[in-house]
Write a protein that holds these residues in place. Structure first.
Motif, mmCIF file in Angstrom:
data_model
loop_
_atom_site.group_PDB
_atom_site.id
_atom_site.type_symbol
_atom_site.label_atom_id
_atom_site.label_comp_id
_atom_site.label_asym_id
_atom_site.label_seq_id
_atom_site.Cartn_x
_atom_site.Cartn_y
_atom_site.Cartn_z
ATOM 1 N N HIS A 148 -3.793 6.986 9.719
ATOM 2 C CA HIS A 148 -5.047 8.386 10.736
ATOM 3 C C HIS A 148 -5.301 7.793 11.794
ATOM 4 C CE1 HIS A 148 -7.293 4.884 8.621
ATOM 5 N NE2 HIS A 148 -8.348 5.538 10.246
ATOM 6 N N SER A 149 -5.135 6.434 11.807
ATOM 7 C CA SER A 149 -4.996 5.594 13.326
ATOM 8 C C SER A 149 -3.964 5.973 14.386
ATOM 9 C CB SER A 149 -5.115 4.330 13.725
ATOM 10 O OG SER A 149 -6.592 3.832 13.217
ATOM 11 N N ALA A 150 -3.162 6.152 13.708
ATOM 12 C CA ALA A 150 -1.613 6.310 14.628
ATOM 13 C C ALA A 150 -1.335 7.822 15.045
ATOM 14 C CB ALA A 150 -0.395 6.046 13.648
ATOM 15 N N ARG A 151 -1.699 8.435 14.585
ATOM 16 C CA ARG A 151 -2.111 10.396 14.468
ATOM 17 C C ARG A 151 -2.894 10.895 15.339
ATOM 18 N NH1 ARG A 151 -3.492 13.215 8.825
ATOM 19 N NH2 ARG A 151 -1.462 12.975 8.129
ATOM 20 N N ASP A 190 0.847 -1.123 0.021
ATOM 21 C CA ASP A 190 -0.265 0.157 0.199
ATOM 22 C C ASP A 190 1.421 1.125 0.246
ATOM 23 O OD1 ASP A 190 -2.186 1.611 0.717
ATOM 24 O OD2 ASP A 190 -2.981 1.531 2.394
ATOM 25 N N PRO A 191 1.144 2.140 -1.274
ATOM 26 C CA PRO A 191 1.431 3.503 -0.912
ATOM 27 C C PRO A 191 1.257 3.889 -0.530
ATOM 28 C CG PRO A 191 0.541 3.331 -3.527
ATOM 29 C CD PRO A 191 -0.113 2.076 -2.850
ATOM 30 N N ALA A 192 -0.161 4.089 0.412
ATOM 31 C CA ALA A 192 -0.107 5.356 1.366
ATOM 32 C C ALA A 192 0.193 4.927 2.779
ATOM 33 C CB ALA A 192 -1.862 5.468 1.365
ATOM 34 N N ALA A 193 -0.162 4.169 2.838
ATOM 35 C CA ALA A 193 1.021 3.221 4.248
ATOM 36 C C ALA A 193 2.518 3.775 4.347
ATOM 37 C CB ALA A 193 0.821 1.895 4.529
ATOM 38 N N ALA A 194 2.813 3.784 3.209
ATOM 39 C CA ALA A 194 4.593 4.094 3.365
ATOM 40 C C ALA A 194 4.543 5.913 3.292
ATOM 41 C CB ALA A 194 5.186 3.569 2.487
ATOM 42 N N ALA A 195 3.533 6.009 2.515
ATOM 43 C CA ALA A 195 3.919 8.051 2.593
ATOM 44 C C ALA A 195 4.533 8.579 3.692
ATOM 45 C CB ALA A 195 2.823 8.499 1.730
ATOM 46 N N PRO A 196 4.997 9.910 3.829
ATOM 47 C CA PRO A 196 5.539 10.426 5.222
ATOM 48 C C PRO A 196 3.731 11.346 5.217
ATOM 49 C CG PRO A 196 6.898 11.342 3.282
ATOM 50 C CD PRO A 196 5.898 10.138 2.986
ATOM 51 N N ASP A 197 3.666 12.244 5.824
ATOM 52 C CA ASP A 197 3.022 12.412 6.501
ATOM 53 C C ASP A 197 3.552 14.579 6.189
ATOM 54 O OD1 ASP A 197 0.607 14.218 7.479
ATOM 55 O OD2 ASP A 197 1.202 14.195 9.688
ATOM 56 N N ILE A 257 3.072 4.278 19.927
ATOM 57 C CA ILE A 257 1.891 4.591 19.354
ATOM 58 C C ILE A 257 1.344 3.268 19.151
ATOM 59 C CG2 ILE A 257 0.064 6.085 18.124
ATOM 60 C CD1 ILE A 257 2.787 7.492 17.559
ATOM 61 N N ALA A 258 -0.138 3.232 20.328
ATOM 62 C CA ALA A 258 -0.618 1.413 19.868
ATOM 63 C C ALA A 258 -1.287 1.846 18.737
ATOM 64 C CB ALA A 258 -1.706 1.819 21.325
ATOM 65 N N LEU A 297 -2.080 9.921 18.381
ATOM 66 C CA LEU A 297 -0.773 10.671 19.234
ATOM 67 C C LEU A 297 -1.177 12.312 19.318
ATOM 68 C CD1 LEU A 297 2.721 12.151 18.962
ATOM 69 C CD2 LEU A 297 1.948 12.859 16.602
ATOM 70 N N GLU A 298 -2.522 12.770 18.579
ATOM 71 C CA GLU A 298 -2.952 14.287 19.122
ATOM 72 C C GLU A 298 -3.705 13.686 20.766
ATOM 73 O OE1 GLU A 298 -6.123 14.268 16.882
ATOM 74 O OE2 GLU A 298 -4.294 15.329 14.800
ATOM 75 N N ARG A 299 -4.541 12.536 20.901
ATOM 76 C CA ARG A 299 -4.529 11.909 22.832
ATOM 77 C C ARG A 299 -3.385 12.582 23.444
ATOM 78 N NH1 ARG A 299 -4.859 7.973 26.157
ATOM 79 N NH2 ARG A 299 -3.569 7.131 24.819
ATOM 80 N N MET A 300 -2.248 12.211 23.176
ATOM 81 C CA MET A 300 -0.907 12.270 24.224
ATOM 82 C C MET A 300 -0.874 13.467 24.057
ATOM 83 S SD MET A 300 1.076 7.995 22.412
ATOM 84 C CE MET A 300 2.259 8.574 23.782
ATOM 85 N N LEU A 301 -0.829 13.763 22.422
ATOM 86 C CA LEU A 301 -0.813 15.490 23.473
ATOM 87 C C LEU A 301 -1.211 15.717 23.338
ATOM 88 C CD1 LEU A 301 1.295 16.314 19.922
ATOM 89 C CD2 LEU A 301 2.470 15.706 22.103
ATOM 90 N N GLY A 302 -2.876 15.809 23.522
ATOM 91 C CA GLY A 302 -4.064 16.517 24.524
ATOM 92 C C GLY A 302 -4.017 15.949 26.024
#
Length: 214
Positions: free
Chosen positions: A181-184, A152-159, A174-175, A187-192
């Motif tokens: 999108h799940s990782a992001r 999947d090219p989208a999985a390897a694409a950097p944000d 990151i769990a 990450l936002e939850r942890m930062l919050g």
């Protein structure tokens, strides 16, 4: 004096008209004069194919010396002789392989546009690799790669989305590390949670700033 002798003379000599016809060489059924001139229907069709191929390559930005179109006379049972187009790849570029079907369809449409009756004499197109240098071509991959799931090219694409350039020091796990999108979201939850904890204790985890002693 016999009948033939009275016609051809006593010496058996043939009339000039007969002798002249006898001295002319016989025309073979496969001689160039019977295979069609430059204005024959087949010759016109072949030239139409060449022009269509040249225009198709030019219109799509493909260099003219990368692909050559060879129109070949072809016969089929119950049909008049037609033209088969052989496209020879002279220059290796993987994009030609990826877009070969679209290029072939584009060429067929252009031929039909120039001659609406081409469907009656165009008997197909085929591809051939006639590379000038095949050393640049990649080798065959592992046999199992043909049936393996495509990556999947989208999985390897950097944000690279702006506004998400948060930096976390140290290794972080990151769990649910599945889709991006799940990782992001994690990450936002942890930062919050980190910001909420910082506001709760009023920043007491940081010592008051002391003036530097000189």
């Amino acid at each position: 004096m016999g009948f033939l002798q009275r016609i051809f003379g006593s010496g058996g000599a043939k009339p000039k008209s007969v002798a002249a016809r006898a001295s002319q060489p016989a025309v073979s059924a496969h001689s160039p004069s019977t295979r069609g001139s430059a204005n024959s229907p087949q010759a016109i069709r072949k030239e139409l194919v060449r022009v269509s191929a040249r225009d198709t390559l030019l219109h799509n930005g493909i260099p003219a010396d990368w692909v050559r179109a060879d129109p070949l006379t072809t016969a089929a049972p119950g049909r008049d002789p037609g033209v088969h187009v052989r496209l020879s790849v002279l220059h290796w570029d993987p994009r030609l392989v990826v877009h070969a079907v679209a290029l072939q369809q584009n060429l067929e449409k252009r031929i039909l546009m120039m001659d609406p009756q081409a469907s009656q004499w165009l008997m197909g197109l085929s591809w051939q690799f006639a590379l000038k240098d095949d050393s640049v071509c990649p080798p065959l991959p592992h046999p199992g790669s043909w049936t393996a799931p495509a990556p999947d090219p989208a999985a390897a694409a950097p944000d690279t989305e702006p506004g998400n350039a948060d930096v976390i020091s140290g290794p972080t796990r990151i769990a649910g590390g599945g889709a991006p999108h799940s990782a992001r979201a994690e990450l936002e939850r942890m930062l919050g949670e980190r910001d909420a904890s910082f506001r709760k204790d009023g920043g007491s985890s940081f010592e008051a700033t002391q003036p530097m002693k000189l």
